[in-house]
Design an enzyme around this catalytic site. Structure first.
Site, PDB file in Angstrom:
ATOM      1  N   CYS A  85     119.497  46.948  38.562  1.00 28.95           N
ATOM      2  CA  CYS A  85     118.609  47.604  39.516  1.00 28.95           C
ATOM      3  C   CYS A  85     117.492  48.318  38.766  1.00 28.95           C
ATOM      4  CB  CYS A  85     119.376  48.571  40.417  1.00 28.95           C
ATOM      5  SG  CYS A  85     119.697  50.194  39.728  1.00 28.95           S
ATOM      6  N   GLU A  86     116.322  48.276  39.364  1.00 34.89           N
ATOM      7  CA  GLU A  86     115.170  48.866  38.687  1.00 34.89           C
ATOM      8  C   GLU A  86     115.144  50.384  38.820  1.00 34.89           C
ATOM      9  OE1 GLU A  86     111.924  46.829  40.599  1.00 34.89           O
ATOM     10  OE2 GLU A  86     111.496  48.564  41.875  1.00 34.89           O
ATOM     11  N   HIS A  87     116.015  50.937  39.654  1.00 32.81           N
ATOM     12  CA  HIS A  87     116.024  52.393  39.812  1.00 32.81           C
ATOM     13  C   HIS A  87     116.876  53.092  38.766  1.00 32.81           C
ATOM     14  CE1 HIS A  87     115.292  51.035  44.148  1.00 32.81           C
ATOM     15  NE2 HIS A  87     114.148  51.401  43.628  1.00 32.81           N
ATOM     16  N   HIS A  88     118.004  52.457  38.377  1.00 33.67           N
ATOM     17  CA  HIS A  88     118.921  53.091  37.435  1.00 33.67           C
ATOM     18  C   HIS A  88     119.191  52.236  36.207  1.00 33.67           C
ATOM     19  CE1 HIS A  88     119.880  54.712  41.487  1.00 33.67           C
ATOM     20  NE2 HIS A  88     119.923  55.858  40.830  1.00 33.67           N
ATOM     21  N   GLN A 126     117.371  44.412  45.300  1.00 31.76           N
ATOM     22  CA  GLN A 126     118.007  43.220  45.887  1.00 31.76           C
ATOM     23  C   GLN A 126     117.149  42.554  46.955  1.00 31.76           C
ATOM     24  OE1 GLN A 126     122.188  43.604  46.891  1.00 31.76           O
ATOM     25  NE2 GLN A 126     122.005  42.038  48.480  1.00 31.76           N
ATOM     26  N   HIS A 154     126.357  47.166  43.690  1.00 28.33           N
ATOM     27  CA  HIS A 154     125.431  47.877  42.801  1.00 28.33           C
ATOM     28  C   HIS A 154     126.202  48.946  42.043  1.00 28.33           C
ATOM     29  CE1 HIS A 154     121.528  46.492  44.805  1.00 28.33           C
ATOM     30  NE2 HIS A 154     122.507  45.866  45.434  1.00 28.33           N
ATOM     31  N   CYS A 156     125.166  51.280  40.333  1.00 28.30           N
ATOM     32  CA  CYS A 156     124.604  52.637  40.465  1.00 28.30           C
ATOM     33  C   CYS A 156     125.224  53.343  41.664  1.00 28.30           C
ATOM     34  CB  CYS A 156     123.080  52.593  40.589  1.00 28.30           C
ATOM     35  SG  CYS A 156     122.451  51.636  41.968  1.00 28.30           S
TER      36      CYS A 156
END
Ligand SMILES: [Zn+2]
Length: 199
Positions: A85-88, A126, A154, A156
């Protein structure tokens, strides 16, 4: 359209960034067990994020076969993938199901799996990945329609934050006949084992 992204970051700079994170976490990067860790992490990242070096459409443009006459649905289900994931920058582990209704072009099923992998091996959201896979197939094979369903968990969410294990997220992108024709969509969902109104 090439999606190759050149980088100006050297291997040494990337390894130094890993040492910085180790120090930040409270570790001593010079400790024997950690000496080779930055090199290993960077090597793993090369593998996990190799999708930036790939133009997924190439798999479809180079290898399609003309099959005039075959006009039924092609479905590949349970394509396992690993993404982040690009956030975490945490792993996303899941499966993709891909279907299309060909006009006169089909590809070997391994190519569809490669398209999924090429997008998975990037930092992702996603929903975005689901749409990217569908658009790539639409633009390169020009089918009557495309359907992509992604079912993933996920890390995260499972290993931090709300700590909910066993939760998966399902996203779908339907284009062309899969979007417009409820029967085509239902047939696809039936093939992959997700029935109408089943959720
Ligand atoms: Zn995340």
């Amino acid at each position: 359209m090439s999606e190759h992204k050149p980088t100006d970051v050297t291997q040494e700079q990337a390894e130094e960034a890993v040492r910085t994170l180790l120090r930040w976490a409270g570790e001593d990067p010079q400790r024997e067990g950690l000496l080779d860790t930055p090199r290993r992490v960077v090597k793993a990242y090369r593998d996990w994020f190799s999708g930036y070096q790939i133009d997924p459409g190439e798999y479809l443009r180079r290898t399609f076969k003309e099959v005039a006459g075959y006009d039924e649905m092609v479905v590949l289900r349970d394509i396992e993938f690993e993404s982040h994931c690009e956030h975490h920058m945490a792993p996303i582990i899941g499966r993709a199901h891909v279907g299309y209704l060909p006009t006169n072009r089909v590809v070997g099923i391994s190519k569809l799996a490669r398209v999924v992998d090429a997008y998975a091996r990037r930092f992702q959201v996603q929903e975005k990945m689901t749409a990217e896979i569908a658009r790539c197939i639409q633009e390169n094979l020009h089918p009557v329609g495309v359907a992509v369903v992604v079912d993933a968990s996920h890390e995260c969410m499972t290993t931090r934050g709300v700590h909910k294990r066993g939760v998966s997220m399902i996203t779908s992108q339907m284009l062309g006949s899969f979007r417009d024709d409820a029967r085509t969509r239902a047939e696809f969902l039936d093939f992959i084992g997700i029935s109408r109104g089943g959720r």
